[in-house]
Design a protein around this motif. Structure first.
Motif, PDB file in Angstrom:
ATOM      1  N   ARG A 260       6.634  61.673-131.633  1.00 49.23           N
ATOM      2  CA  ARG A 260       7.887  61.752-130.939  1.00 49.23           C
ATOM      3  C   ARG A 260       8.885  60.557-131.854  1.00 49.23           C
ATOM      4  NH1 ARG A 260       7.500  63.491-125.700  1.00 49.23           N
ATOM      5  NH2 ARG A 260       5.335  64.048-125.145  1.00 49.23           N
ATOM      6  N   ARG A 261       9.908  61.081-131.824  1.00 50.18           N
ATOM      7  CA  ARG A 261      11.103  60.019-132.517  1.00 50.18           C
ATOM      8  C   ARG A 261      12.426  60.261-132.152  1.00 50.18           C
ATOM      9  NH1 ARG A 261      10.560  62.675-138.270  1.00 50.18           N
ATOM     10  NH2 ARG A 261      11.961  64.481-137.994  1.00 50.18           N
ATOM     11  N   LEU A 262      13.162  59.469-132.122  1.00 45.84           N
ATOM     12  CA  LEU A 262      14.750  59.363-131.687  1.00 45.84           C
ATOM     13  C   LEU A 262      15.327  60.368-132.430  1.00 45.84           C
ATOM     14  CD1 LEU A 262      15.462  55.779-130.942  1.00 45.84           C
ATOM     15  CD2 LEU A 262      15.072  57.566-129.257  1.00 45.84           C
ATOM     16  N   ASN A 263      16.282  61.417-131.731  1.00 46.07           N
ATOM     17  CA  ASN A 263      16.951  62.268-132.583  1.00 46.07           C
ATOM     18  C   ASN A 263      18.326  61.665-132.772  1.00 46.07           C
ATOM     19  OD1 ASN A 263      18.341  62.673-130.108  1.00 46.07           O
ATOM     20  ND2 ASN A 263      17.722  64.668-129.639  1.00 46.07           N
ATOM     21  N   ASP A 264      19.457  62.340-133.256  1.00 48.40           N
ATOM     22  CA  ASP A 264      20.661  61.719-133.503  1.00 48.40           C
ATOM     23  C   ASP A 264      21.377  61.496-132.241  1.00 48.40           C
ATOM     24  OD1 ASP A 264      20.263  62.905-136.122  1.00 48.40           O
ATOM     25  OD2 ASP A 264      21.453  64.606-135.754  1.00 48.40           O
ATOM     26  N   LYS A 265      21.078  61.829-131.106  1.00 47.10           N
ATOM     27  CA  LYS A 265      21.866  61.557-129.917  1.00 47.10           C
ATOM     28  C   LYS A 265      21.007  60.330-129.259  1.00 47.10           C
ATOM     29  CE  LYS A 265      23.429  66.167-129.239  1.00 47.10           C
ATOM     30  NZ  LYS A 265      23.271  67.324-128.498  1.00 47.10           N
ATOM     31  N   GLY A 266      20.059  59.890-129.850  1.00 45.46           N
ATOM     32  CA  GLY A 266      19.487  58.498-128.971  1.00 45.46           C
ATOM     33  C   GLY A 266      18.325  59.144-128.145  1.00 45.46           C
ATOM     34  N   LYS A 267      17.811  60.647-128.244  1.00 43.99           N
ATOM     35  CA  LYS A 267      16.787  60.766-127.242  1.00 43.99           C
ATOM     36  C   LYS A 267      15.645  61.145-128.004  1.00 43.99           C
ATOM     37  CE  LYS A 267      16.558  64.374-123.655  1.00 43.99           C
ATOM     38  NZ  LYS A 267      16.987  65.304-123.189  1.00 43.99           N
ATOM     39  N   LEU A 268      14.495  60.790-127.245  1.00 42.36           N
ATOM     40  CA  LEU A 268      12.967  61.076-127.740  1.00 42.36           C
ATOM     41  C   LEU A 268      12.757  62.721-127.982  1.00 42.36           C
ATOM     42  CD1 LEU A 268      10.542  58.584-126.376  1.00 42.36           C
ATOM     43  CD2 LEU A 268      11.142  58.950-128.781  1.00 42.36           C
ATOM     44  N   GLN A 269      12.491  63.186-129.118  1.00 49.11           N
ATOM     45  CA  GLN A 269      12.212  64.518-129.136  1.00 49.11           C
ATOM     46  C   GLN A 269      10.961  64.566-130.106  1.00 49.11           C
ATOM     47  OE1 GLN A 269      15.387  66.379-130.798  1.00 49.11           O
ATOM     48  NE2 GLN A 269      14.706  68.463-130.369  1.00 49.11           N
ATOM     49  N   ARG A 270      10.200  65.636-129.857  1.00 47.35           N
ATOM     50  CA  ARG A 270       8.994  65.860-130.467  1.00 47.35           C
ATOM     51  C   ARG A 270       9.345  66.386-132.015  1.00 47.35           C
ATOM     52  NH1 ARG A 270       6.171  70.218-127.065  1.00 47.35           N
ATOM     53  NH2 ARG A 270       7.970  71.017-127.173  1.00 47.35           N
ATOM     54  N   PHE A 271       8.333  66.181-132.816  1.00 47.50           N
ATOM     55  CA  PHE A 271       8.505  66.757-134.499  1.00 47.50           C
ATOM     56  C   PHE A 271       7.223  66.844-134.872  1.00 47.50           C
ATOM     57  CE2 PHE A 271       7.534  62.270-135.194  1.00 47.50           C
ATOM     58  CZ  PHE A 271       6.888  62.095-136.221  1.00 47.50           C
ATOM     59  N   SER A 272       7.104  67.662-135.821  1.00 48.53           N
ATOM     60  CA  SER A 272       5.854  68.299-136.379  1.00 48.53           C
ATOM     61  C   SER A 272       5.401  67.469-137.492  1.00 48.53           C
ATOM     62  CB  SER A 272       6.166  69.845-137.135  1.00 48.53           C
ATOM     63  OG  SER A 272       5.101  69.948-138.036  1.00 48.53           O
ATOM     64  N   LYS A 273       4.276  67.006-137.492  1.00 45.35           N
ATOM     65  CA  LYS A 273       3.706  66.050-138.403  1.00 45.35           C
ATOM     66  C   LYS A 273       3.670  66.604-139.647  1.00 45.35           C
ATOM     67  CE  LYS A 273       2.176  62.122-135.589  1.00 45.35           C
ATOM     68  NZ  LYS A 273       1.022  61.142-135.148  1.00 45.35           N
ATOM     69  N   LYS A 274       3.406  68.167-139.607  1.00 42.91           N
ATOM     70  CA  LYS A 274       2.976  68.705-140.991  1.00 42.91           C
ATOM     71  C   LYS A 274       4.322  68.837-141.783  1.00 42.91           C
ATOM     72  CE  LYS A 274      -0.793  71.837-141.129  1.00 42.91           C
ATOM     73  NZ  LYS A 274      -1.392  73.119-140.503  1.00 42.91           N
ATOM     74  N   THR A 275       5.651  69.361-140.977  1.00 41.21           N
ATOM     75  CA  THR A 275       6.607  69.593-141.733  1.00 41.21           C
ATOM     76  C   THR A 275       7.829  68.651-141.441  1.00 41.21           C
ATOM     77  OG1 THR A 275       7.670  71.064-139.926  1.00 41.21           O
ATOM     78  CG2 THR A 275       6.110  72.031-141.761  1.00 41.21           C
ATOM     79  N   ASN A 276       7.645  67.782-140.780  1.00 40.30           N
ATOM     80  CA  ASN A 276       8.495  66.755-140.172  1.00 40.30           C
ATOM     81  C   ASN A 276       9.774  67.072-139.689  1.00 40.30           C
ATOM     82  OD1 ASN A 276       8.552  63.861-140.334  1.00 40.30           O
ATOM     83  ND2 ASN A 276       9.589  63.607-142.094  1.00 40.30           N
ATOM     84  N   ASN A 277       9.749  68.498-139.317  1.00 42.05           N
ATOM     85  CA  ASN A 277      10.742  68.959-138.519  1.00 42.05           C
ATOM     86  C   ASN A 277      10.811  68.610-136.932  1.00 42.05           C
ATOM     87  OD1 ASN A 277      11.801  69.993-140.864  1.00 42.05           O
ATOM     88  ND2 ASN A 277      10.776  71.926-140.633  1.00 42.05           N
ATOM     89  N   LEU A 278      12.044  68.536-136.384  1.00 35.15           N
ATOM     90  CA  LEU A 278      11.919  68.476-134.977  1.00 35.15           C
ATOM     91  C   LEU A 278      11.653  69.745-134.188  1.00 35.15           C
ATOM     92  CD1 LEU A 278      15.397  66.333-134.560  1.00 35.15           C
ATOM     93  CD2 LEU A 278      13.092  65.574-134.345  1.00 35.15           C
ATOM     94  N   ILE A 279      10.974  69.663-133.181  1.00 38.04           N
ATOM     95  CA  ILE A 279      10.648  71.061-132.564  1.00 38.04           C
ATOM     96  C   ILE A 279      11.410  71.092-131.268  1.00 38.04           C
ATOM     97  CG2 ILE A 279       8.705  71.878-130.978  1.00 38.04           C
ATOM     98  CD1 ILE A 279       6.790  70.457-133.081  1.00 38.04           C
TER      99      ILE A 279
END
Length: 113
Positions: free
Chosen positions: A94-113
């Motif tokens: 989990r990390r913050l997206n552009d809007k400051g909200k927690l969002q899941r991301f893939s640890k393999k590709t580092n892309n937001l889900i």
């Protein structure tokens, strides 16, 4: 006097609507879409995986009774999220997206889900 234990449900790495793969157990390797997450039991129902037979008693609508196939539950720890971009199983963070909200991301590709 005994104290009651309060169980606080925690966040899970999968949500309903996600595509997951079963990583252990009798249904290892099967993929499906999560229909429902049961937070209090740490389990999920996955479409087409862990099919069980329910015996339904005769009623006015079904005088013969019924044998109904439906999905059983699978423990959350036996499921792994499938990355929508690559189609491969991945761990999530989990990390913050552009809007400051927690969002899941893939640890393999580092892309937001």
């Amino acid at each position: 006097m005994e104290k009651k234990k309060v169980v606080v449900p925690h966040k899970f790495h999968i949500k309903s609507g996600d595509t997951v793969v079963v990583i252990s157990g009798n249904h290892k390797g099967q993929r499906g879409v999560v229909k429902e997450v049961l937070r209090d039991k740490d389990r999920a129902k996955v479409e087409g995986v862990n099919m069980i037979t329910k015996h339904i008693k005769p009623t006015a609508q079904t005088p013969q009774g019924e044998l109904r196939k439906e999905e059983g539950t699978i423990h959350i720890s036996n499921l792994m999220l499938v990355d929508p971009a690559t189609g491969e199983p991945t761990r999530t963070g989990r990390r913050l997206n552009d809007k400051g909200k927690l969002q899941r991301f893939s640890k393999k590709t580092n892309n937001l889900i």
